[in-house]
Design a protein around this motif. Structure first.
Motif, PDB file in Angstrom:
ATOM      1  N   MET A 187       0.833  -1.206   0.000  1.00  0.00           N
ATOM      2  CA  MET A 187       0.000   0.000   0.000  1.00  0.00           C
ATOM      3  C   MET A 187       0.864   1.250   0.000  1.00  0.00           C
ATOM      4  N   GLN A 188       1.951   1.217   0.728  1.00  0.00           N
ATOM      5  CA  GLN A 188       2.893   2.346   0.739  1.00  0.00           C
ATOM      6  C   GLN A 188       3.415   2.595  -0.677  1.00  0.00           C
ATOM      7  N   ALA A 189       3.741   1.524  -1.397  1.00  0.00           N
ATOM      8  CA  ALA A 189       4.235   1.662  -2.774  1.00  0.00           C
ATOM      9  C   ALA A 189       3.153   2.219  -3.697  1.00  0.00           C
ATOM     10  N   ILE A 190       1.908   1.809  -3.474  1.00  0.00           N
ATOM     11  CA  ILE A 190       0.793   2.311  -4.289  1.00  0.00           C
ATOM     12  C   ILE A 190       0.614   3.810  -4.061  1.00  0.00           C
ATOM     13  N   VAL A 191       0.659   4.214  -2.815  1.00  0.00           N
ATOM     14  CA  VAL A 191       0.527   5.642  -2.481  1.00  0.00           C
ATOM     15  C   VAL A 191       1.676   6.443  -3.087  1.00  0.00           C
ATOM     16  N   ASP A 192       2.875   5.921  -2.966  1.00  0.00           N
ATOM     17  CA  ASP A 192       4.042   6.615  -3.528  1.00  0.00           C
ATOM     18  C   ASP A 192       3.935   6.769  -5.035  1.00  0.00           C
ATOM     19  N   ALA A 193       3.350   5.764  -5.705  1.00  0.00           N
ATOM     20  CA  ALA A 193       3.205   5.823  -7.157  1.00  0.00           C
ATOM     21  C   ALA A 193       2.214   6.899  -7.568  1.00  0.00           C
ATOM     22  N   HIS A 194       1.161   7.093  -6.754  1.00  0.00           N
ATOM     23  CA  HIS A 194       0.132   8.078  -7.111  1.00  0.00           C
ATOM     24  C   HIS A 194       0.452   9.477  -6.593  1.00  0.00           C
ATOM     25  N   TYR A 195       1.004   9.553  -5.388  1.00  0.00           N
ATOM     26  CA  TYR A 195       1.283  10.856  -4.767  1.00  0.00           C
ATOM     27  C   TYR A 195       2.711  10.897  -4.237  1.00  0.00           C
ATOM     28  N   PRO A 196       3.675  10.967  -5.127  1.00  0.00           N
ATOM     29  CA  PRO A 196       5.079  10.924  -4.686  1.00  0.00           C
ATOM     30  C   PRO A 196       5.497  12.139  -3.859  1.00  0.00           C
ATOM     31  N   GLY A 197       4.724  13.226  -3.924  1.00  0.00           N
ATOM     32  CA  GLY A 197       5.138  14.439  -3.227  1.00  0.00           C
ATOM     33  C   GLY A 197       4.595  14.589  -1.819  1.00  0.00           C
ATOM     34  N   LEU A 198       3.762  13.646  -1.365  1.00  0.00           N
ATOM     35  CA  LEU A 198       3.183  13.763  -0.022  1.00  0.00           C
ATOM     36  C   LEU A 198       4.243  13.550   1.056  1.00  0.00           C
ATOM     37  N   ALA A 199       4.071  14.272   2.150  1.00  0.00           N
ATOM     38  CA  ALA A 199       5.015  14.150   3.268  1.00  0.00           C
ATOM     39  C   ALA A 199       4.981  12.734   3.827  1.00  0.00           C
ATOM     40  N   PRO A 200       6.125  12.090   3.978  1.00  0.00           N
ATOM     41  CA  PRO A 200       6.171  10.705   4.472  1.00  0.00           C
ATOM     42  C   PRO A 200       5.477  10.531   5.820  1.00  0.00           C
ATOM     43  N   GLN A 201       5.621  11.543   6.699  1.00  0.00           N
ATOM     44  CA  GLN A 201       5.002  11.423   8.027  1.00  0.00           C
ATOM     45  C   GLN A 201       3.476  11.415   7.921  1.00  0.00           C
ATOM     46  N   LEU A 202       2.926  12.248   7.015  1.00  0.00           N
ATOM     47  CA  LEU A 202       1.485  12.301   6.828  1.00  0.00           C
ATOM     48  C   LEU A 202       0.982  10.969   6.279  1.00  0.00           C
ATOM     49  N   VAL A 203       1.685  10.420   5.295  1.00  0.00           N
ATOM     50  CA  VAL A 203       1.286   9.146   4.699  1.00  0.00           C
ATOM     51  C   VAL A 203       1.335   8.033   5.743  1.00  0.00           C
ATOM     52  N   SER A 204       2.388   8.018   6.539  1.00  0.00           N
ATOM     53  CA  SER A 204       2.544   6.982   7.561  1.00  0.00           C
ATOM     54  C   SER A 204       1.399   7.031   8.571  1.00  0.00           C
ATOM     55  N   GLU A 205       1.075   8.249   9.026  1.00  0.00           N
ATOM     56  CA  GLU A 205      -0.009   8.395  10.010  1.00  0.00           C
ATOM     57  C   GLU A 205      -1.361   8.037   9.385  1.00  0.00           C
ATOM     58  N   ALA A 206      -1.553   8.439   8.126  1.00  0.00           N
ATOM     59  CA  ALA A 206      -2.810   8.141   7.433  1.00  0.00           C
ATOM     60  C   ALA A 206      -2.978   6.640   7.239  1.00  0.00           C
ATOM     61  N   LEU A 207      -1.898   5.960   6.896  1.00  0.00           N
ATOM     62  CA  LEU A 207      -1.971   4.509   6.721  1.00  0.00           C
ATOM     63  C   LEU A 207      -2.299   3.816   8.038  1.00  0.00           C
ATOM     64  N   GLU A 208      -1.732   4.327   9.126  1.00  0.00           N
ATOM     65  CA  GLU A 208      -2.016   3.761  10.446  1.00  0.00           C
ATOM     66  C   GLU A 208      -3.514   3.850  10.751  1.00  0.00           C
ATOM     67  N   LEU A 209      -4.095   5.022  10.497  1.00  0.00           N
ATOM     68  CA  LEU A 209      -5.523   5.213  10.735  1.00  0.00           C
ATOM     69  C   LEU A 209      -6.362   4.352   9.791  1.00  0.00           C
ATOM     70  N   PHE A 210      -5.960   4.320   8.530  1.00  0.00           N
ATOM     71  CA  PHE A 210      -6.700   3.581   7.504  1.00  0.00           C
ATOM     72  C   PHE A 210      -6.782   2.092   7.845  1.00  0.00           C
ATOM     73  N   PHE A 211      -5.650   1.481   8.154  1.00  0.00           N
ATOM     74  CA  PHE A 211      -5.663   0.053   8.474  1.00  0.00           C
ATOM     75  C   PHE A 211      -6.368  -0.210   9.805  1.00  0.00           C
ATOM     76  N   GLY A 212      -6.305   0.763  10.704  1.00  0.00           N
ATOM     77  CA  GLY A 212      -7.034   0.629  11.965  1.00  0.00           C
ATOM     78  C   GLY A 212      -8.541   0.582  11.727  1.00  0.00           C
ATOM     79  N   ILE A 213      -9.032   1.432  10.818  1.00  0.00           N
ATOM     80  CA  ILE A 213     -10.463   1.443  10.488  1.00  0.00           C
ATOM     81  C   ILE A 213     -10.859   0.123   9.834  1.00  0.00           C
ATOM     82  N   ARG A 214     -10.017  -0.376   8.929  1.00  0.00           N
ATOM     83  CA  ARG A 214     -10.339  -1.636   8.241  1.00  0.00           C
ATOM     84  C   ARG A 214     -10.443  -2.817   9.208  1.00  0.00           C
ATOM     85  N   GLU A 215      -9.727  -2.729  10.311  1.00  0.00           N
ATOM     86  CA  GLU A 215      -9.734  -3.834  11.280  1.00  0.00           C
ATOM     87  C   GLU A 215     -10.893  -3.762  12.267  1.00  0.00           C
TER      88      GLU A 215
END
Length: 284
Positions: A187-215
């Motif tokens: 998923m990190q690679a998919i995000v990087d492919a679509h939005y390479p300019g996003l701040a890594p910290q924002l993406v990391s925190e967003a992924l944490e929340l996203f997978f938390g919601i899915r669970e």
């Protein structure tokens, strides 16, 4: 012209998915793709066509779609109208044959990519009604008494969201692949492919929340990859900071712009109840 699919800059394909695509090309069998909605099944066909330099022909399936629609339709109404107007076109019945997506694919000089999208939306008999056409690459036009045969065999992708079971006779003619929901690294690679300019910290925190919601237990609809990408786009557009995401998680509140992830009131209410229970446990 390329004959093998190796992914693209915009589509992160796993090794087993690339293997499935290339196996179906080698075997000259349709590739049946299943997976959660939003996991990139339709986009896969677009990327295969782009990477292999082929034309993409899309046949979107609805509940009212019949197999005949993909072959051709005879426009008897137009012919009747033209006959009433004295139009000379009525003397040639071919003028009233409307070619379907399968016919268009059969006419191509270079093998196109034909996407039969969401086949499980159609009537249960729909797949069986296409068995001969997908097997023999030909069909008969009754109005003109002729066979239409594929000049070259198209690369066929068929997607399904598992809304209904497909017939065994149809499944035997396909190469099957299930797109598993991406793990964190993919998923990190998919995000990087679509939005390479996003701040890594924002993406990391967003992924944490996203997978938390899915669970979360009991969700009616888990957020998908495409919804994560929409959410990240909104976070960036609204200049939501990493700290704001952390604060929402620490406060056990809905994350900013949660409407991009939770798509019905039941899941929103469930999320709210779970948060309330967590606050009660914390205060106990």
């Amino acid at each position: 012209m390329k004959q093998r699919f190796t992914g693209s800059s915009q589509y992160v394909a796993t090794d087993d998915l690339m293997l499935a695509v290339n196996a179906s090309i080698t075997l000259e069998r349709p590739l049946l793709i299943k997976g959660e909605p939003g996991t990139g099944k339709t986009m896969l066909a677009e990327e295969i066509a782009r990477e292999l330099g082929r034309e993409l022909i899309v046949w979107p399936i609805k509940s009212t779609t019949k197999a005949q629609h993909g072959l051709y339709e005879y426009d008897a109404v137009s012919r009747l109208r033209d006959s009433q107007l004295g139009d000379a076109r009525v003397n040639e019945i071919r003028n009233y044959i409307v070619k379907g997506k399968l016919w268009q694919a059969f006419e191509a000089d270079t093998a196109p990519v034909l996407l039969i999208d969401e086949i499980d939306k159609a009537d249960i008999e729909f797949p069986n009604d296409l068995l001969r056409e997908l097997d023999q690459m030909e069909f008969f036009v009754h109005e003109t008494q002729e066979f239409v045969r594929a000049r070259v065999r198209p690369i066929i992708l068929i997607t399904s969201n598992n809304e209904k079971e497909l017939p065994d006779a149809f499944l035997r003619r396909c190469f099957f692949h299930y797109i598993r929901f991406p793990e964190r690294d993919t998923m990190q690679a998919i995000v990087d492919a679509h939005y390479p300019g996003l701040a890594p910290q924002l993406v990391s925190e967003a992924l944490e929340l996203f997978f938390g919601i899915r669970e979360l237990p009991g969700l009616k609809k888990k957020p998908s990859t495409s919804e994560l990408l929409d959410w990240l786009r909104l976070l960036d557009a609204e200049a939501v900071s990493t700290e704001q995401l952390r604060q929402s998680q620490a406060a056990q509140a809905l994350p900013p712009l949660a409407g991009a992830l939770l798509k019905n009131e039941q899941d929103t209410q469930l999320f709210g109840r779970l948060l309330q229970m967590a606050r009660l446990r914390r205060g106990a």
